[in-house]
Design an enzyme around this catalytic site. Sequence first.
Site, PDB file in Angstrom:
ATOM      1  CG  ASP A 187      -1.768   1.261   1.285  1.00  0.00           C
ATOM      2  OD1 ASP A 187      -2.608   1.426   0.384  1.00  0.00           O
ATOM      3  OD2 ASP A 187      -1.592   2.079   2.198  1.00  0.00           O
ATOM      4  CD  GLU A 271      -3.288   1.617  -3.820  1.00  0.00           C
ATOM      5  OE1 GLU A 271      -4.501   1.796  -3.810  1.00  0.00           O
ATOM      6  OE2 GLU A 271      -2.513   2.163  -3.023  1.00  0.00           O
ATOM      7  CB  CYS A 324     -11.586  -5.570  10.278  1.00  0.00           C
ATOM      8  SG  CYS A 324     -10.627  -6.711  11.288  1.00  0.00           S
ATOM      9  CB  CYS A 343     -11.601  -4.518  14.320  1.00  0.00           C
ATOM     10  SG  CYS A 343     -13.065  -5.318  13.651  1.00  0.00           S
ATOM     11  CB  CYS A 345     -13.007  -8.934  15.502  1.00  0.00           C
ATOM     12  SG  CYS A 345     -11.444  -8.447  14.724  1.00  0.00           S
ATOM     13  CG  ASP A 352      -0.468   3.823   5.927  1.00  0.00           C
ATOM     14  OD1 ASP A 352      -1.608   4.228   5.608  1.00  0.00           O
ATOM     15  OD2 ASP A 352       0.475   4.582   6.197  1.00  0.00           O
TER      16      ASP A 352
HETATM   17 ZN   LIG Z   1     -12.190  -7.200  12.849  1.00  0.00          ZN
END
Ligand SMILES: [Zn+2]
Length: 401
Positions: A187, A271, A324, A343, A345, A352
């Site tokens: 990235d 990308e 995520c 997140c 989770c 990045d």
């Molecule tokens: Zn997550």
Amino acid sequence: MSRTVKRAFKYRFYPTDAQAAQLSRTFGCVRLVYNMALQARTEAWTQRQERIDYNVTSALLTAWKKTDDLAFLSEVSSVPLQQALRHLQTAYTNFWAKRAKHPTFKSKKRSRRSAEYTTSAFRWRDDTLTLAKMTEPLDVVWSRPLPDGASPSTVTVSCDAAGRWFVSLLCDDVIAQTPATGRVGIDAGLDSVLALSTGEKITNPRHESADRQRLARAQQNLARKQKGSANRAKARVTLARIHARIADRRRDHLHKLTTRLVRENQAIVIEDLAVRNMVKNHRLARAISDAAWRQLRTMLEYKAAWHGRDLVVVDRWFPSTRLCSACGALAQKMPLSVREWTCPCGAVHDRDVNAARNILAAGLAVTACGDGVRPQRESSRTGRSSVKQENLRATKGIPVL
Ligand SMILES: [Zn+2]
């Protein structure tokens, strides 16, 4: 396993005064012939809707040489002039295929000064290189060895804005194909130049910021000098030297990085720049410039082809920063100042690196099962495909090392 590839080896050389004069004249003739052929092709099209090709321009060149005004074209080797017509033909082919813009005239000040010689126009013997219309071989600094027994098929001579002379030799080289197991997504980061899905962050080479300051000073200095003055000419060369050094360091840095990435990884996912620009947020400047990113991609393309690796280019239509990479949940929009987020989770993400992981996942999805399931795509709404695998053209742009 090994593979034979065409590879350019570039060296500095120091011409004698006579050689420098001969080469400068050749550069001038190459530019003139290119521009006149472009003019002829443009006129044929706009006035008679006629497409004229390489053969016609080649016949024109022969006719030009016979006129009094252009007889000086015979004073330089004819091969670089023919090559200029071939380059123009390639430029048109790319234009018609919609890969490039319409060719433009070469400028005395801005265009690269170069001339290309094919085998009939140079002599390569006992590791010495002598160009047509010259008696002495070039004084080349052989900073790295050519492949064993290599014999160049094309030689390109150039002189950059800083007044440095280079010769680039196109040779066959044998590349060993060794297996690798790694997979990596890249990235273009905000903090660092690049973030890798492995968690690694690549920063700018050392000296970069000091060089930038020097560059700014040299630019101011040039702006203060009187137009047409000797001091202005001197300031321009100083500025060109700094530009050249920055470009050299950047290229060197990118070569080391791409060689390592290709050596360690079987699959590399990046990308697409066009998409990156389309989704660009004008308030944020990526740490890597578009030019450097393009250079990085070109290097990855040909090195991946050399070593039998997979380079996957993904269209980034999905919100890779907010997604995520551990559970696939989409986080709330977050301001640019948020460099790290957690997140629900439980996964803690560097902004990045998380994006790099999502890019890797998108790339692997396309190689494994066509247009993949994860990560989630906005494309279901926009109707665009989130990922595409571009055909890699190993022949595209013979690289220079
Ligand atoms: Zn997550």
